[in-house]
Write an enzyme that holds these catalytic residues in place. Structure first.
Site, mmCIF file in Angstrom:
data_model
loop_
_atom_site.group_PDB
_atom_site.id
_atom_site.type_symbol
_atom_site.label_atom_id
_atom_site.label_comp_id
_atom_site.label_asym_id
_atom_site.label_seq_id
_atom_site.Cartn_x
_atom_site.Cartn_y
_atom_site.Cartn_z
ATOM 1 N N SER A 59 0.790 -1.233 0.000
ATOM 2 C CA SER A 59 0.000 0.000 0.000
ATOM 3 C C SER A 59 0.821 1.282 0.000
ATOM 4 O O SER A 59 0.289 2.352 -0.270
ATOM 5 C CB SER A 59 -0.971 0.029 1.183
ATOM 6 O OG SER A 59 -0.279 0.239 2.392
ATOM 7 N N LYS A 96 1.128 4.830 6.933
ATOM 8 C CA LYS A 96 0.345 5.634 5.994
ATOM 9 C C LYS A 96 0.902 7.054 5.970
ATOM 10 O O LYS A 96 1.640 7.475 6.853
ATOM 11 C CB LYS A 96 -1.137 5.698 6.401
ATOM 12 C CG LYS A 96 -1.846 4.366 6.423
ATOM 13 C CD LYS A 96 -2.011 3.788 5.044
ATOM 14 C CE LYS A 96 -2.690 2.439 5.110
ATOM 15 N NZ LYS A 96 -2.141 1.469 4.208
#
Length: 139
Positions: A59, A96
């Site tokens: 990701s 993230k």
């Protein structure tokens, strides 16, 4: 699980060539002076607040973080807009990018298959630190 700080008693120094390694056209006048370089000094700014983690998944590939990479995380830094962070979100450790939209934080992936995470008041978010460096093996 609490991260263990890095406490180094000795700093190792490795050969370091002052002349840049050209990725385009080479310079015939380049000097090849050798010095030494400590990876501790280059990669770790706050040793007592720094720890490592291994990345898992795809990701964050758009940020240059690939599955299996080693992340260097600094707990002493205050996370800001655009920083890549290691955070505990609802009991799960995730990496993230922290992005603020209209004053509200979101957690963004760097892969088109993963939508942003819009945070709400019912979620438990605990930032463990700011990812400052990525160690990525080429071989």
């Amino acid at each position: 699980m609490k991260p263990a700080p890095i406490i180094s008693k000795a700093t190792l120094k490795y050969p370091f060539y002052q002349s840049p390694a050209a990725c385009g056209f080479t310079s015939p006048a380049a000097d090849y002076l050798q010095d030494t370089l400590s990876l501790d000094q280059l990669l770790i700014r706050h040793p007592a607040a720094t720890f490592f983690a291994r990345a898992q998944g795809c990701s964050m590939e758009g940020a240059g973080i690939f599955d299996g990479d080693i992340l260097i995380i600094d707990r002493s830094l205050t996370p800001g807009d655009g920083d890549v962070i290691l955070t505990l979100l609802d009991g799960e450790l995730i990496v993230k990018r922290l992005v603020y939209r209209n004053g509200k934080p979101r957690l963004h992936s760097e892969h088109p298959d993963y939508p942003p995470i819009k945070l709400n008041n019912e979620q438990s978010l605990n930032v463990w630190g700011v990812v400052t460096e990525v160690i990525h093996h080429l071989r």
